[in-house]
Design a protein around this motif. Structure first.
Motif, mmCIF file in Angstrom:
data_model
loop_
_atom_site.group_PDB
_atom_site.id
_atom_site.type_symbol
_atom_site.label_atom_id
_atom_site.label_comp_id
_atom_site.label_asym_id
_atom_site.label_seq_id
_atom_site.Cartn_x
_atom_site.Cartn_y
_atom_site.Cartn_z
ATOM 1 N N ILE A 78 0.850 -1.183 0.000
ATOM 2 C CA ILE A 78 0.000 0.000 0.000
ATOM 3 C C ILE A 78 0.890 1.239 0.000
ATOM 4 C CG2 ILE A 78 -1.840 1.276 1.155
ATOM 5 C CD1 ILE A 78 -2.774 -1.350 2.395
ATOM 6 N N ALA A 79 0.768 2.040 -1.059
ATOM 7 C CA ALA A 79 1.510 3.294 -1.162
ATOM 8 C C ALA A 79 0.731 4.355 -0.388
ATOM 9 C CB ALA A 79 1.657 3.693 -2.623
ATOM 10 N N VAL A 80 1.425 5.075 0.485
ATOM 11 C CA VAL A 80 0.796 6.063 1.370
ATOM 12 C C VAL A 80 1.477 7.416 1.169
ATOM 13 C CG1 VAL A 80 0.276 6.628 3.774
ATOM 14 C CG2 VAL A 80 0.378 4.235 3.060
ATOM 15 N N THR A 81 0.680 8.439 0.946
ATOM 16 C CA THR A 81 1.206 9.804 0.815
ATOM 17 C C THR A 81 0.323 10.773 1.596
ATOM 18 O OG1 THR A 81 -0.088 10.244 -1.175
ATOM 19 C CG2 THR A 81 2.143 9.399 -1.511
ATOM 20 N N VAL A 82 0.854 11.954 1.841
ATOM 21 C CA VAL A 82 0.047 13.033 2.422
ATOM 22 C C VAL A 82 -0.293 13.971 1.271
ATOM 23 C CG1 VAL A 82 -0.007 14.975 4.024
ATOM 24 C CG2 VAL A 82 1.099 12.831 4.691
ATOM 25 N N GLU A 83 -1.570 14.023 0.927
ATOM 26 C CA GLU A 83 -2.001 14.800 -0.233
ATOM 27 C C GLU A 83 -2.265 16.263 0.072
ATOM 28 O OE1 GLU A 83 -5.245 12.892 -2.220
ATOM 29 O OE2 GLU A 83 -4.028 11.149 -2.747
ATOM 30 N N ARG A 84 -2.701 16.555 1.302
ATOM 31 C CA ARG A 84 -3.020 17.943 1.651
ATOM 32 C C ARG A 84 -2.907 18.118 3.153
ATOM 33 N NH1 ARG A 84 -7.155 20.653 3.445
ATOM 34 N NH2 ARG A 84 -8.659 18.953 3.356
ATOM 35 N N ILE A 85 -2.435 19.279 3.559
ATOM 36 C CA ILE A 85 -2.332 19.613 4.983
ATOM 37 C C ILE A 85 -3.137 20.886 5.218
ATOM 38 C CG2 ILE A 85 -0.790 20.213 6.881
ATOM 39 C CD1 ILE A 85 1.446 18.742 5.337
ATOM 40 N N GLY A 86 -4.074 20.810 6.167
ATOM 41 C CA GLY A 86 -4.882 21.968 6.528
ATOM 42 C C GLY A 86 -4.460 22.495 7.884
ATOM 43 N N GLY A 87 -5.337 23.242 8.530
ATOM 44 C CA GLY A 87 -5.031 23.812 9.839
ATOM 45 C C GLY A 87 -4.944 22.767 10.932
ATOM 46 N N ALA A 88 -5.977 21.934 11.046
ATOM 47 C CA ALA A 88 -6.021 20.892 12.071
ATOM 48 C C ALA A 88 -6.186 19.513 11.451
ATOM 49 C CB ALA A 88 -7.178 21.148 13.029
ATOM 50 N N SER A 89 -6.223 19.458 10.124
ATOM 51 C CA SER A 89 -6.461 18.184 9.451
ATOM 52 C C SER A 89 -5.461 17.971 8.321
ATOM 53 C CB SER A 89 -7.881 18.151 8.882
ATOM 54 O OG SER A 89 -8.010 19.103 7.842
ATOM 55 N N PHE A 90 -5.441 16.739 7.827
ATOM 56 C CA PHE A 90 -4.620 16.413 6.673
ATOM 57 C C PHE A 90 -5.266 15.236 5.956
ATOM 58 C CE2 PHE A 90 -3.025 14.324 10.387
ATOM 59 C CZ PHE A 90 -2.721 13.028 10.000
ATOM 60 N N VAL A 91 -4.958 15.122 4.669
ATOM 61 C CA VAL A 91 -5.537 14.080 3.836
ATOM 62 C C VAL A 91 -4.448 13.088 3.456
ATOM 63 C CG1 VAL A 91 -6.711 13.560 1.656
ATOM 64 C CG2 VAL A 91 -7.301 15.636 2.942
ATOM 65 N N ILE A 92 -4.720 11.817 3.734
ATOM 66 C CA ILE A 92 -3.806 10.743 3.354
ATOM 67 C C ILE A 92 -4.345 10.094 2.085
ATOM 68 C CG2 ILE A 92 -2.793 8.536 4.020
ATOM 69 C CD1 ILE A 92 -3.248 9.327 6.929
ATOM 70 N N GLY A 93 -3.470 9.882 1.110
ATOM 71 C CA GLY A 93 -3.820 9.148 -0.101
ATOM 72 C C GLY A 93 -3.230 7.750 -0.036
ATOM 73 N N ALA A 103 -5.343 -1.547 -7.395
ATOM 74 C CA ALA A 103 -6.619 -2.221 -7.172
ATOM 75 C C ALA A 103 -7.598 -1.308 -6.443
ATOM 76 C CB ALA A 103 -6.405 -3.503 -6.372
ATOM 77 N N VAL A 104 -7.070 -0.461 -5.565
ATOM 78 C CA VAL A 104 -7.909 0.445 -4.777
ATOM 79 C C VAL A 104 -7.192 1.779 -4.642
ATOM 80 C CG1 VAL A 104 -8.931 0.872 -2.506
ATOM 81 C CG2 VAL A 104 -8.956 -1.444 -3.454
ATOM 82 N N LYS A 105 -7.917 2.870 -4.842
ATOM 83 C CA LYS A 105 -7.441 4.225 -4.525
ATOM 84 C C LYS A 105 -8.334 4.745 -3.423
ATOM 85 C CE LYS A 105 -6.028 7.484 -7.327
ATOM 86 N NZ LYS A 105 -4.623 7.773 -7.152
ATOM 87 N N ALA A 106 -7.747 5.406 -2.449
ATOM 88 C CA ALA A 106 -8.547 5.894 -1.332
ATOM 89 C C ALA A 106 -7.908 7.119 -0.714
ATOM 90 C CB ALA A 106 -8.685 4.796 -0.279
ATOM 91 N N THR A 107 -8.725 7.852 0.037
ATOM 92 C CA THR A 107 -8.231 8.949 0.866
ATOM 93 C C THR A 107 -8.951 8.899 2.202
ATOM 94 O OG1 THR A 107 -9.875 10.538 0.068
ATOM 95 C CG2 THR A 107 -7.739 10.509 -1.076
ATOM 96 N N THR A 108 -8.253 9.348 3.226
ATOM 97 C CA THR A 108 -8.887 9.592 4.516
ATOM 98 C C THR A 108 -8.436 10.959 4.992
ATOM 99 O OG1 THR A 108 -7.107 8.447 5.721
ATOM 100 C CG2 THR A 108 -9.101 7.176 5.260
ATOM 101 N N THR A 109 -9.361 11.684 5.591
ATOM 102 C CA THR A 109 -9.027 12.951 6.225
ATOM 103 C C THR A 109 -8.919 12.682 7.712
ATOM 104 O OG1 THR A 109 -10.220 14.194 4.541
ATOM 105 C CG2 THR A 109 -9.760 15.334 6.627
ATOM 106 N N LEU A 110 -7.775 13.038 8.298
ATOM 107 C CA LEU A 110 -7.564 12.862 9.730
ATOM 108 C C LEU A 110 -7.502 14.217 10.411
ATOM 109 C CD1 LEU A 110 -6.607 10.138 8.461
ATOM 110 C CD2 LEU A 110 -5.230 9.882 10.501
ATOM 111 N N VAL A 111 -7.972 14.245 11.654
ATOM 112 C CA VAL A 111 -8.013 15.478 12.443
ATOM 113 C C VAL A 111 -7.429 15.196 13.820
ATOM 114 C CG1 VAL A 111 -9.504 17.254 13.443
ATOM 115 C CG2 VAL A 111 -10.103 16.219 11.250
#
Length: 140
Positions: A78-93, A103-111
């Motif tokens: 599983i390839a993991v990157t940080v796609e965006r960084i906000g003030g209190a959150s960030f998006v993992i790709g 086979a699968v592309k996904a994102t999660t936003t973490l806070v």
């Protein structure tokens, strides 16, 4: 080029009646990849991952696109990157790779949240630097 690729075991119980990894189990694979990528004991990127800590990192949003069924295999990369960084959150790709194909592309936003108030906490400069290091290319 992804910032980090991790290997995540596929469990027999992850399979559904069709003999491929169940869509719900895919979220579990992403969770395991996230833990390996961000809480490596030698160089953790984020605050301690343990019950009772005053700051927790929680999933606020998840998007998954299934492109190819994943049959039983010992593990998936599983390839993991940080796609965006906000003030209190960030998006993992994420990209779950199977025989060189995505086979699968996904994102999660973490806070980051303060457990006492359950309010978001702004990322500090050190956290931003560590997250930026996992970006596929320099972030503005």
């Amino acid at each position: 080029m992804p910032a980090r690729t991790v290997s995540v075991p596929v469990r027999w119980g992850d399979l559904d009646a069709y003999g491929h990894v169940n869509n719900v189990a895919v979220l579990g694979l992403l969770e395991q990849a996230r833990v390996q990528a961000f809480w490596d004991p030698g160089a953790p990127v984020l605050p301690t991952l343990a019950a009772g800590t005053p700051v927790q990192v929680v999933v606020a949003d998840a998007h998954v696109t299934y492109r190819k069924a994943i049959p039983y295999v010992q593990a998936v990369d599983i390839a993991v990157t940080v796609e965006r960084i906000g003030g209190a959150s960030f998006v993992i790709g994420y990209e779950i790779l199977l025989e060189g194909d995505v086979a699968v592309k996904a994102t999660t936003t973490l806070v980051l949240v303060d457990v006492a108030t359950w309010r978001p906490i702004r990322l500090d400069e050190d956290q931003r630097e560590r997250l930026t290091a996992l970006a596929p290319s320099p972030m503005p």
